[in-house]
Design a protein around this motif. Structure first.
Motif, PDB file in Angstrom:
ATOM      1  N   THR A   1      -2.991  17.031  -2.981  1.00  0.00           N
ATOM      2  CA  THR A   1      -1.563  16.912  -2.596  1.00  0.00           C
ATOM      3  C   THR A   1      -1.292  18.129  -1.866  1.00  0.00           C
ATOM      4  O   THR A   1      -1.749  19.286  -1.939  1.00  0.00           O
ATOM      5  CB  THR A   1      -0.895  16.977  -3.703  1.00  0.00           C
ATOM      6  N   ILE A   2      -0.308  17.851  -0.944  1.00  0.00           N
ATOM      7  CA  ILE A   2       0.011  19.014  -0.044  1.00  0.00           C
ATOM      8  C   ILE A   2       1.572  19.357  -0.319  1.00  0.00           C
ATOM      9  O   ILE A   2       2.045  20.186   0.513  1.00  0.00           O
ATOM     10  CB  ILE A   2      -0.349  19.077   1.361  1.00  0.00           C
ATOM     11  N   GLY A   3       2.327  18.862  -1.218  1.00  0.00           N
ATOM     12  CA  GLY A   3       3.542  19.405  -1.516  1.00  0.00           C
ATOM     13  C   GLY A   3       4.783  18.265  -1.008  1.00  0.00           C
ATOM     14  O   GLY A   3       5.747  18.275  -1.313  1.00  0.00           O
ATOM     15  N   SER A   4       4.071  17.504   0.147  1.00  0.00           N
ATOM     16  CA  SER A   4       5.217  16.541   0.757  1.00  0.00           C
ATOM     17  C   SER A   4       5.096  15.410  -0.037  1.00  0.00           C
ATOM     18  O   SER A   4       4.243  15.127  -0.729  1.00  0.00           O
ATOM     19  CB  SER A   4       5.013  16.527   2.337  1.00  0.00           C
ATOM     20  N   PRO A   5       6.245  14.546   0.142  1.00  0.00           N
ATOM     21  CA  PRO A   5       5.973  13.088  -0.443  1.00  0.00           C
ATOM     22  C   PRO A   5       4.635  12.299  -0.372  1.00  0.00           C
ATOM     23  O   PRO A   5       3.988  12.395   0.940  1.00  0.00           O
ATOM     24  CB  PRO A   5       7.136  12.162  -0.098  1.00  0.00           C
ATOM     25  N   VAL A   6       4.148  11.900  -1.429  1.00  0.00           N
ATOM     26  CA  VAL A   6       3.076  10.939  -1.391  1.00  0.00           C
ATOM     27  C   VAL A   6       3.486   9.752  -1.221  1.00  0.00           C
ATOM     28  O   VAL A   6       4.397   9.297  -1.896  1.00  0.00           O
ATOM     29  CB  VAL A   6       2.336  11.061  -2.605  1.00  0.00           C
ATOM     30  N   ALA A   7       2.911   8.895  -0.503  1.00  0.00           N
ATOM     31  CA  ALA A   7       3.224   7.504   0.114  1.00  0.00           C
ATOM     32  C   ALA A   7       1.942   6.616   0.051  1.00  0.00           C
ATOM     33  O   ALA A   7       0.817   6.892   0.416  1.00  0.00           O
ATOM     34  CB  ALA A   7       3.698   7.347   1.459  1.00  0.00           C
ATOM     35  N   ILE A   8       1.979   5.760  -0.709  1.00  0.00           N
ATOM     36  CA  ILE A   8       0.859   4.724  -1.249  1.00  0.00           C
ATOM     37  C   ILE A   8       1.266   3.171  -0.710  1.00  0.00           C
ATOM     38  O   ILE A   8       2.177   2.616  -1.105  1.00  0.00           O
ATOM     39  CB  ILE A   8       0.344   4.747  -2.605  1.00  0.00           C
ATOM     40  N   VAL A   9       0.167   2.602  -0.175  1.00  0.00           N
ATOM     41  CA  VAL A   9       0.345   1.351   0.272  1.00  0.00           C
ATOM     42  C   VAL A   9      -0.502   0.376  -0.304  1.00  0.00           C
ATOM     43  O   VAL A   9      -1.958   0.699  -0.383  1.00  0.00           O
ATOM     44  CB  VAL A   9       0.145   0.954   1.918  1.00  0.00           C
ATOM     45  N   ILE A  10      -0.384  -0.727  -0.975  1.00  0.00           N
ATOM     46  CA  ILE A  10      -1.071  -1.714  -1.495  1.00  0.00           C
ATOM     47  C   ILE A  10      -1.058  -3.019  -0.951  1.00  0.00           C
ATOM     48  O   ILE A  10      -0.013  -3.838  -1.193  1.00  0.00           O
ATOM     49  CB  ILE A  10      -0.985  -1.670  -2.993  1.00  0.00           C
ATOM     50  N   ARG A  11      -2.061  -3.370  -0.255  1.00  0.00           N
ATOM     51  CA  ARG A  11      -1.847  -4.867   0.606  1.00  0.00           C
ATOM     52  C   ARG A  11      -1.574  -5.918  -0.516  1.00  0.00           C
ATOM     53  O   ARG A  11      -2.510  -6.082  -1.349  1.00  0.00           O
ATOM     54  CB  ARG A  11      -2.908  -5.062   1.595  1.00  0.00           C
ATOM     55  N   ASN A  12      -1.180  -7.051  -0.229  1.00  0.00           N
ATOM     56  CA  ASN A  12      -1.088  -8.479  -0.867  1.00  0.00           C
ATOM     57  C   ASN A  12      -2.080  -9.174  -0.169  1.00  0.00           C
ATOM     58  O   ASN A  12      -1.683  -9.667   1.134  1.00  0.00           O
ATOM     59  CB  ASN A  12       0.280  -8.929  -0.927  1.00  0.00           C
ATOM     60  N   LYS A  13      -3.126  -9.556  -0.642  1.00  0.00           N
ATOM     61  CA  LYS A  13      -3.868 -10.575   0.184  1.00  0.00           C
ATOM     62  C   LYS A  13      -3.351 -11.916   0.224  1.00  0.00           C
ATOM     63  O   LYS A  13      -3.244 -12.635   1.347  1.00  0.00           O
ATOM     64  CB  LYS A  13      -5.199 -10.649  -0.434  1.00  0.00           C
TER      65      LYS A  13
END
Ligand SMILES: Cc1cc2nc3c(=O)[nH]c(=O)nc-3n(C[C@H](O)[C@H](O)[C@H](O)COP(=O)(O)O)c2cc1C
Length: 390
Positions: free
Chosen positions: A68-80
Protein backbone atom coordinates in the motif's frame (compact mmCIF):
# COMPACT_ATOMS: atom_id res chain seq x y z
CA UNK A 1 -10.47 6.89 9.83
CA UNK A 2 -10.44 3.64 7.86
CA UNK A 3 -13.51 3.45 5.64
CA UNK A 4 -14.70 1.58 2.58
CA UNK A 5 -17.39 1.80 -0.04
CA UNK A 6 -18.60 -0.60 -2.69
CA UNK A 7 -20.43 -0.04 -5.97
CA UNK A 8 -21.79 -2.37 -8.61
CA UNK A 9 -24.91 -4.23 -9.70
CA UNK A 10 -25.23 -8.00 -9.52
CA UNK A 11 -25.35 -8.33 -13.33
CA UNK A 12 -23.49 -5.11 -14.16
CA UNK A 13 -19.99 -4.80 -15.61
CA UNK A 14 -18.14 -5.20 -12.33
CA UNK A 15 -18.01 -4.65 -8.62
CA UNK A 16 -15.83 -1.89 -7.26
CA UNK A 17 -14.45 -1.33 -3.77
CA UNK A 18 -12.48 1.61 -2.41
CA UNK A 19 -10.68 1.50 0.92
CA UNK A 20 -9.29 4.73 2.37
CA UNK A 21 -7.15 5.36 5.45
CA UNK A 22 -4.63 2.53 5.41
CA UNK A 23 -1.01 3.31 6.26
CA UNK A 24 1.65 2.93 3.56
CA UNK A 25 3.81 -0.18 3.50
CA UNK A 26 1.32 -3.02 4.07
CA UNK A 27 2.33 -6.02 1.93
CA UNK A 28 -0.53 -7.01 -0.40
CA UNK A 29 -0.63 -10.35 -2.23
CA UNK A 30 -3.11 -10.63 -5.12
CA UNK A 31 -3.02 -14.43 -4.67
CA UNK A 32 -4.20 -14.02 -1.07
CA UNK A 33 -6.94 -11.65 -2.23
CA UNK A 34 -8.12 -14.09 -4.88
CA UNK A 35 -8.00 -16.97 -2.42
CA UNK A 36 -10.49 -15.09 -0.22
CA UNK A 37 -12.73 -14.43 -3.24
CA UNK A 38 -12.55 -18.14 -4.09
CA UNK A 39 -13.49 -19.10 -0.52
CA UNK A 40 -16.59 -16.84 -0.77
CA UNK A 41 -17.74 -18.74 -3.84
CA UNK A 42 -17.58 -22.20 -2.24
CA UNK A 43 -20.02 -24.41 -0.35
CA UNK A 44 -22.59 -27.09 -1.08
CA UNK A 45 -25.89 -25.44 -2.03
CA UNK A 46 -24.66 -22.61 -4.23
CA UNK A 47 -26.63 -21.86 -7.40
CA UNK A 48 -25.70 -21.61 -11.09
CA UNK A 49 -24.24 -18.09 -10.82
CA UNK A 50 -21.18 -19.32 -8.94
CA UNK A 51 -20.50 -21.73 -11.81
CA UNK A 52 -20.37 -18.78 -14.23
CA UNK A 53 -18.13 -16.56 -12.11
CA UNK A 54 -14.51 -17.19 -11.10
CA UNK A 55 -13.84 -14.02 -9.17
CA UNK A 56 -10.55 -12.31 -9.67
CA UNK A 57 -9.42 -9.01 -8.11
CA UNK A 58 -7.85 -6.23 -10.17
CA UNK A 59 -6.21 -3.74 -7.84
CA UNK A 60 -6.19 -0.51 -9.83
CA UNK A 61 -5.05 2.05 -7.24
CA UNK A 62 -3.31 2.43 -3.90
CA UNK A 63 -0.96 -0.55 -4.20
CA UNK A 64 2.41 -0.34 -6.01
CA UNK A 65 5.24 -2.87 -5.92
CA UNK A 66 3.03 -5.14 -3.75
CA UNK A 67 2.62 -2.59 -0.92
CA UNK A 68 0.00 0.00 0.00
CA UNK A 69 1.17 3.55 -0.65
CA UNK A 70 -1.18 5.41 1.71
CA UNK A 71 -3.63 6.53 -0.98
CA UNK A 72 -7.08 4.96 -1.46
CA UNK A 73 -6.99 1.33 -2.55
CA UNK A 74 -9.38 0.61 -5.42
CA UNK A 75 -10.33 -2.91 -6.46
CA UNK A 76 -12.37 -4.06 -9.45
CA UNK A 77 -13.94 -7.52 -9.80
CA UNK A 78 -15.49 -8.18 -13.20
CA UNK A 79 -18.83 -10.01 -13.58
CA UNK A 80 -18.54 -12.65 -16.30
CA UNK A 81 -22.35 -12.81 -16.37
CA UNK A 82 -22.39 -9.19 -17.63
CA UNK A 83 -21.97 -10.59 -21.14
CA UNK A 84 -25.56 -11.94 -20.84
CA UNK A 85 -26.95 -8.64 -19.51
CA UNK A 86 -25.56 -5.94 -21.79
CA UNK A 87 -28.99 -5.40 -23.36
CA UNK A 88 -30.92 -5.65 -20.10
CA UNK A 89 -28.78 -3.21 -18.11
CA UNK A 90 -27.10 -0.79 -20.56
CA UNK A 91 -25.58 2.39 -19.14
CA UNK A 92 -26.98 4.42 -22.04
CA UNK A 93 -30.58 3.80 -23.01
CA UNK A 94 -30.73 2.48 -26.57
CA UNK A 95 -34.48 3.25 -26.70
CA UNK A 96 -35.53 -0.18 -28.01
CA UNK A 97 -34.90 -2.30 -24.92
CA UNK A 98 -38.49 -3.64 -24.53
CA UNK A 99 -38.57 -7.10 -22.98
CA UNK A 100 -34.78 -7.33 -23.09
CA UNK A 101 -34.88 -5.32 -19.86
CA UNK A 102 -35.85 -8.47 -17.86
CA UNK A 103 -38.29 -6.59 -15.62
CA UNK A 104 -39.25 -7.96 -12.20
CA UNK A 105 -42.86 -7.02 -11.48
CA UNK A 106 -43.69 -9.91 -9.12
CA UNK A 107 -41.69 -8.94 -5.99
CA UNK A 108 -40.18 -11.80 -4.00
CA UNK A 109 -41.09 -11.95 -0.29
CA UNK A 110 -37.96 -11.67 1.89
CA UNK A 111 -36.16 -9.44 -0.62
CA UNK A 112 -35.78 -5.68 -0.98
CA UNK A 113 -37.93 -5.92 -4.17
CA UNK A 114 -41.21 -4.42 -2.89
CA UNK A 115 -39.87 -2.04 -0.22
CA UNK A 116 -37.22 -0.74 -2.66
CA UNK A 117 -39.66 -0.33 -5.58
CA UNK A 118 -42.01 1.70 -3.34
CA UNK A 119 -39.13 3.80 -1.97
CA UNK A 120 -37.46 4.59 -5.32
CA UNK A 121 -40.76 4.77 -7.22
CA UNK A 122 -39.99 2.00 -9.75
CA UNK A 123 -42.73 -0.16 -11.29
CA UNK A 124 -40.04 -2.78 -11.88
CA UNK A 125 -37.90 -4.11 -9.01
CA UNK A 126 -34.94 -4.95 -11.31
CA UNK A 127 -32.70 -2.06 -10.22
CA UNK A 128 -33.49 -2.78 -6.57
CA UNK A 129 -32.53 -6.44 -6.62
CA UNK A 130 -29.46 -5.75 -8.73
CA UNK A 131 -27.96 -3.78 -5.86
CA UNK A 132 -29.54 -5.60 -2.88
CA UNK A 133 -28.06 -8.88 -4.12
CA UNK A 134 -25.30 -10.51 -2.07
CA UNK A 135 -23.09 -10.41 -5.17
CA UNK A 136 -22.04 -7.08 -3.58
CA UNK A 137 -20.27 -9.02 -0.83
CA UNK A 138 -17.58 -10.00 -3.36
CA UNK A 139 -16.32 -6.42 -3.03
CA UNK A 140 -16.56 -6.62 0.77
CA UNK A 141 -14.48 -9.79 0.82
CA UNK A 142 -11.80 -8.06 -1.28
CA UNK A 143 -11.75 -5.19 1.26
CA UNK A 144 -11.63 -7.74 4.08
CA UNK A 145 -8.62 -9.44 2.48
CA UNK A 146 -6.72 -6.13 2.59
CA UNK A 147 -7.83 -5.57 6.21
CA UNK A 148 -6.59 -9.09 7.01
CA UNK A 149 -3.21 -8.33 5.42
CA UNK A 150 -2.94 -5.29 7.72
CA UNK A 151 -3.96 -7.24 10.84
CA UNK A 152 -1.53 -10.03 9.99
CA UNK A 153 1.32 -7.55 10.47
CA UNK A 154 0.25 -7.52 14.14
CA UNK A 155 -0.28 -11.29 14.34
CA UNK A 156 -4.05 -10.99 14.34
CA UNK A 157 -5.88 -13.66 12.29
CA UNK A 158 -9.60 -13.94 11.49
CA UNK A 159 -11.25 -17.26 10.48
CA UNK A 160 -14.72 -18.83 10.43
CA UNK A 161 -16.63 -22.09 10.42
CA UNK A 162 -20.23 -23.21 10.13
CA UNK A 163 -21.90 -24.29 13.37
CA UNK A 164 -25.42 -24.95 12.07
CA UNK A 165 -27.30 -25.66 8.86
CA UNK A 166 -31.05 -25.80 9.46
CA UNK A 167 -31.54 -27.75 12.67
CA UNK A 168 -28.23 -29.67 12.45
CA UNK A 169 -25.78 -28.09 14.89
CA UNK A 170 -22.22 -28.67 16.02
CA UNK A 171 -22.51 -29.53 19.72
CA UNK A 172 -19.01 -28.49 20.81
CA UNK A 173 -16.49 -25.66 20.59
CA UNK A 174 -14.14 -25.70 17.58
CA UNK A 175 -10.37 -25.49 18.16
CA UNK A 176 -8.37 -22.78 16.39
CA UNK A 177 -6.25 -25.42 14.59
CA UNK A 178 -9.46 -26.85 13.11
CA UNK A 179 -10.38 -23.45 11.69
CA UNK A 180 -6.90 -23.08 10.20
CA UNK A 181 -7.22 -26.53 8.56
CA UNK A 182 -10.67 -25.61 7.19
CA UNK A 183 -9.38 -22.36 5.68
CA UNK A 184 -6.69 -24.30 3.78
CA UNK A 185 -9.04 -26.88 2.22
CA UNK A 186 -9.22 -27.03 -1.55
CA UNK A 187 -12.72 -28.47 -1.50
CA UNK A 188 -15.40 -26.96 0.69
CA UNK A 189 -18.57 -28.86 1.54
CA UNK A 190 -20.36 -26.98 4.34
CA UNK A 191 -17.46 -25.48 6.28
CA UNK A 192 -17.98 -27.54 9.46
CA UNK A 193 -15.05 -28.81 11.55
CA UNK A 194 -16.73 -32.18 12.24
CA UNK A 195 -17.07 -34.51 9.23
CA UNK A 196 -20.05 -36.43 10.67
CA UNK A 197 -21.98 -33.22 11.42
CA UNK A 198 -21.08 -31.90 7.97
CA UNK A 199 -22.60 -35.01 6.36
CA UNK A 200 -25.83 -34.41 8.28
CA UNK A 201 -25.78 -30.79 7.18
CA UNK A 202 -25.48 -31.96 3.58
CA UNK A 203 -28.56 -34.17 4.07
CA UNK A 204 -30.53 -31.05 5.08
CA UNK A 205 -29.38 -29.18 1.95
CA UNK A 206 -30.28 -32.22 -0.20
CA UNK A 207 -33.74 -32.22 1.35
CA UNK A 208 -34.11 -28.53 0.43
CA UNK A 209 -32.98 -29.30 -3.15
CA UNK A 210 -35.52 -32.13 -3.42
CA UNK A 211 -38.45 -30.04 -2.21
CA UNK A 212 -37.65 -26.76 -4.01
CA UNK A 213 -36.91 -25.16 -0.64
CA UNK A 214 -33.93 -23.35 0.96
CA UNK A 215 -32.14 -23.49 4.30
CA UNK A 216 -30.31 -21.08 6.64
CA UNK A 217 -27.92 -21.60 9.52
CA UNK A 218 -25.27 -20.12 11.79
CA UNK A 219 -21.61 -19.27 11.18
CA UNK A 220 -19.00 -18.36 13.75
CA UNK A 221 -16.11 -15.96 13.16
CA UNK A 222 -13.10 -15.97 15.47
CA UNK A 223 -10.33 -13.34 15.66
CA UNK A 224 -7.18 -14.50 17.40
CA UNK A 225 -4.34 -12.31 18.70
CA UNK A 226 -6.48 -9.20 19.28
CA UNK A 227 -4.87 -6.98 21.94
CA UNK A 228 -6.91 -5.68 24.88
CA UNK A 229 -8.10 -2.10 24.42
CA UNK A 230 -9.75 -1.83 20.99
CA UNK A 231 -13.09 0.02 21.05
CA UNK A 232 -14.30 2.00 24.03
CA UNK A 233 -16.97 2.01 26.74
CA UNK A 234 -17.39 5.79 26.59
CA UNK A 235 -20.15 6.20 23.99
CA UNK A 236 -22.77 4.08 22.21
CA UNK A 237 -21.06 4.34 18.85
CA UNK A 238 -17.55 3.59 20.10
CA UNK A 239 -18.51 0.30 21.75
CA UNK A 240 -16.91 -2.40 19.63
CA UNK A 241 -19.63 -5.00 20.21
CA UNK A 242 -22.18 -2.61 18.69
CA UNK A 243 -19.94 -1.86 15.73
CA UNK A 244 -19.34 -5.55 15.07
CA UNK A 245 -23.06 -6.30 15.34
CA UNK A 246 -23.87 -3.61 12.76
CA UNK A 247 -21.24 -4.96 10.38
CA UNK A 248 -22.50 -8.56 10.70
CA UNK A 249 -26.22 -7.78 10.37
CA UNK A 250 -25.46 -5.71 7.26
CA UNK A 251 -24.59 -8.98 5.48
CA UNK A 252 -27.51 -10.00 3.24
CA UNK A 253 -29.74 -12.60 4.96
CA UNK A 254 -28.00 -12.29 8.36
CA UNK A 255 -30.85 -11.59 10.78
CA UNK A 256 -29.12 -11.96 14.13
CA UNK A 257 -25.72 -11.73 15.73
CA UNK A 258 -24.32 -13.19 18.92
CA UNK A 259 -21.11 -12.11 20.62
CA UNK A 260 -19.70 -14.87 22.81
CA UNK A 261 -22.31 -17.06 24.46
CA UNK A 262 -25.14 -14.53 24.41
CA UNK A 263 -28.03 -16.93 23.90
CA UNK A 264 -26.79 -19.39 26.53
CA UNK A 265 -26.04 -16.50 28.92
CA UNK A 266 -29.57 -15.17 28.68
CA UNK A 267 -30.86 -18.50 29.97
CA UNK A 268 -28.34 -18.84 32.83
CA UNK A 269 -27.66 -17.35 36.27
CA UNK A 270 -25.00 -14.63 36.46
CA UNK A 271 -22.66 -16.79 38.55
CA UNK A 272 -22.43 -19.28 35.67
CA UNK A 273 -21.82 -16.79 32.90
CA UNK A 274 -19.07 -14.27 33.73
CA UNK A 275 -15.43 -15.04 32.90
CA UNK A 276 -13.46 -15.03 36.17
CA UNK A 277 -10.23 -12.95 36.34
CA UNK A 278 -6.86 -14.43 37.38
CA UNK A 279 -3.24 -13.35 37.30
CA UNK A 280 -0.28 -15.37 36.03
CA UNK A 281 2.71 -13.98 37.98
CA UNK A 282 5.30 -15.83 35.92
CA UNK A 283 4.04 -14.48 32.58
CA UNK A 284 3.01 -11.22 34.26
CA UNK A 285 -0.38 -11.15 32.65
CA UNK A 286 -4.06 -11.37 33.48
CA UNK A 287 -5.87 -14.55 32.46
CA UNK A 288 -9.55 -15.51 32.28
CA UNK A 289 -11.40 -18.60 33.50
CA UNK A 290 -13.38 -18.81 30.24
CA UNK A 291 -14.30 -16.69 27.22
CA UNK A 292 -18.07 -16.61 27.33
CA UNK A 293 -17.98 -12.85 26.68
CA UNK A 294 -16.48 -13.48 23.25
CA UNK A 295 -13.46 -11.26 23.90
CA UNK A 296 -15.34 -8.01 24.49
CA UNK A 297 -16.40 -6.45 27.81
CA UNK A 298 -17.94 -3.00 28.06
CA UNK A 299 -17.39 -2.47 24.34
CA UNK A 300 -13.60 -2.99 24.69
CA UNK A 301 -11.57 -6.02 23.58
CA UNK A 302 -10.16 -7.83 26.61
CA UNK A 303 -7.34 -9.80 24.96
CA UNK A 304 -9.30 -13.06 24.52
CA UNK A 305 -10.41 -14.34 21.11
CA UNK A 306 -13.18 -12.21 19.63
CA UNK A 307 -16.00 -14.67 18.87
CA UNK A 308 -19.02 -13.61 16.80
CA UNK A 309 -21.89 -15.66 15.37
CA UNK A 310 -24.14 -14.69 12.48
CA UNK A 311 -27.63 -16.18 12.08
CA UNK A 312 -28.82 -16.55 8.49
CA UNK A 313 -32.42 -16.85 7.48
CA UNK A 314 -33.12 -19.38 4.70
CA UNK A 315 -32.59 -17.90 1.20
CA UNK A 316 -35.76 -16.08 0.13
CA UNK A 317 -35.96 -17.06 -3.57
CA UNK A 318 -37.69 -20.42 -3.83
CA UNK A 319 -38.01 -22.72 -6.81
CA UNK A 320 -41.48 -23.29 -5.34
CA UNK A 321 -42.38 -19.56 -5.42
CA UNK A 322 -44.36 -17.85 -2.66
CA UNK A 323 -47.47 -15.73 -3.09
CA UNK A 324 -46.99 -12.18 -4.31
CA UNK A 325 -48.81 -9.44 -6.24
CA UNK A 326 -47.95 -7.99 -9.66
CA UNK A 327 -46.70 -4.41 -9.26
CA UNK A 328 -48.52 -3.27 -12.41
CA UNK A 329 -51.83 -5.20 -12.44
CA UNK A 330 -52.07 -5.67 -8.62
CA UNK A 331 -53.33 -9.19 -9.37
CA UNK A 332 -52.20 -12.07 -7.14
CA UNK A 333 -49.25 -13.86 -8.74
CA UNK A 334 -46.47 -16.23 -7.74
CA UNK A 335 -43.21 -14.40 -6.95
CA UNK A 336 -40.54 -14.14 -9.65
CA UNK A 337 -37.87 -16.85 -9.69
CA UNK A 338 -34.25 -16.09 -10.56
CA UNK A 339 -31.53 -18.71 -10.48
CA UNK A 340 -30.70 -18.93 -6.82
CA UNK A 341 -28.62 -20.44 -4.04
CA UNK A 342 -30.16 -23.00 -1.69
CA UNK A 343 -27.67 -22.70 1.19
CA UNK A 344 -24.95 -20.05 1.65
CA UNK A 345 -23.83 -20.45 5.27
CA UNK A 346 -20.11 -21.22 4.52
CA UNK A 347 -19.90 -18.23 2.14
CA UNK A 348 -21.57 -16.00 4.71
CA UNK A 349 -18.89 -17.08 7.20
CA UNK A 350 -16.17 -15.86 4.80
CA UNK A 351 -18.05 -12.56 4.40
CA UNK A 352 -18.35 -12.39 8.20
CA UNK A 353 -14.56 -12.77 8.43
CA UNK A 354 -14.17 -9.81 6.05
CA UNK A 355 -16.56 -7.67 8.10
CA UNK A 356 -14.90 -8.52 11.42
CA UNK A 357 -11.42 -7.95 9.92
CA UNK A 358 -12.51 -4.53 8.67
CA UNK A 359 -14.03 -3.43 12.01
CA UNK A 360 -10.97 -4.65 13.93
CA UNK A 361 -8.57 -2.93 11.50
CA UNK A 362 -10.59 0.29 11.85
CA UNK A 363 -10.54 0.13 15.68
CA UNK A 364 -6.83 -0.78 15.62
CA UNK A 365 -5.98 2.25 13.50
CA UNK A 366 -8.12 4.50 15.69
CA UNK A 367 -5.98 3.48 18.66
CA UNK A 368 -2.55 3.26 17.08
CA UNK A 369 -2.81 5.50 14.01
CA UNK A 370 0.22 5.96 11.72
CA UNK A 371 0.72 7.01 8.11
CA UNK A 372 3.25 4.25 7.50
CA UNK A 373 3.31 0.67 8.76
CA UNK A 374 6.57 1.25 10.75
CA UNK A 375 4.91 4.18 12.51
CA UNK A 376 1.84 2.08 13.40
CA UNK A 377 4.15 -0.69 14.61
CA UNK A 378 6.12 1.73 16.82
CA UNK A 379 2.89 2.98 18.36
CA UNK A 380 1.67 -0.56 18.91
CA UNK A 381 4.94 -1.69 20.46
CA UNK A 382 4.84 1.30 22.82
CA UNK A 383 1.39 0.15 23.95
CA UNK A 384 2.62 -3.43 24.43
CA UNK A 385 5.40 -2.02 26.68
CA UNK A 386 2.75 -0.15 28.64
CA UNK A 387 0.78 -3.36 29.11
CA UNK A 388 3.93 -5.25 30.18
CA UNK A 389 4.84 -2.69 32.82
CA UNK A 390 1.26 -2.19 34.01
C1 LIG B 1 -23.41 -15.31 0.01
C2 LIG B 1 -24.87 -15.01 -0.13
C3 LIG B 1 -25.54 -15.44 -1.28
C4 LIG B 1 -26.90 -15.21 -1.41
N1 LIG B 1 -27.54 -15.69 -2.52
C5 LIG B 1 -28.88 -15.54 -2.63
C6 LIG B 1 -29.58 -16.12 -3.73
O1 LIG B 1 -29.00 -16.77 -4.60
N2 LIG B 1 -30.92 -15.94 -3.78
C7 LIG B 1 -31.61 -15.23 -2.83
O2 LIG B 1 -32.83 -15.12 -2.92
N3 LIG B 1 -30.98 -14.68 -1.79
C8 LIG B 1 -29.63 -14.80 -1.67
N4 LIG B 1 -28.98 -14.24 -0.59
C9 LIG B 1 -29.74 -13.46 0.40
C10 LIG B 1 -30.30 -12.16 -0.15
O3 LIG B 1 -29.30 -11.38 -0.76
C11 LIG B 1 -31.00 -11.37 0.95
O4 LIG B 1 -31.86 -12.21 1.66
C12 LIG B 1 -31.81 -10.23 0.34
O5 LIG B 1 -30.95 -9.32 -0.29
C13 LIG B 1 -32.67 -9.50 1.37
O6 LIG B 1 -31.90 -8.98 2.40
P1 LIG B 1 -32.12 -9.40 3.92
O7 LIG B 1 -32.37 -10.89 3.91
O8 LIG B 1 -30.85 -9.05 4.62
O9 LIG B 1 -33.30 -8.64 4.43
C14 LIG B 1 -27.61 -14.48 -0.40
C15 LIG B 1 -26.94 -14.04 0.73
C16 LIG B 1 -25.58 -14.31 0.88
C17 LIG B 1 -24.88 -13.86 2.12
Amino acid sequence: MLRYETAGESHGECLVATLTGLPAGIPISIDDLNRELWRRQQGYGRGGRMKIESDCAEVVAGVRHSHTIGSPVAIVIRNKDWANWTEALPVEDAGDAGDKQKPVTRPRPGHADLAGALKYNFKDARYILERASARETTARVAVGAVAKAFLREFEIEVLSHVIAVGSVRLGREARWEELVALSRKEEVLLGAVDAEIERKMKDVVDQAYRTGDTVGGVFEVVARGVPPGLGSHIAWDTRLDGRIAQAMVSIQAVKGVEIGHAEEGAASFGSAVQDTIHYDRERRRFTRGANRAGGIEGGITNGEDVVVRGFLKPISTLRRPLESVDLVTREPMLAAYERSDVCVVPAAGVIGEAMLAFVLAQAFLEKFGGDSLPETKRNFEGYLEQLKSY
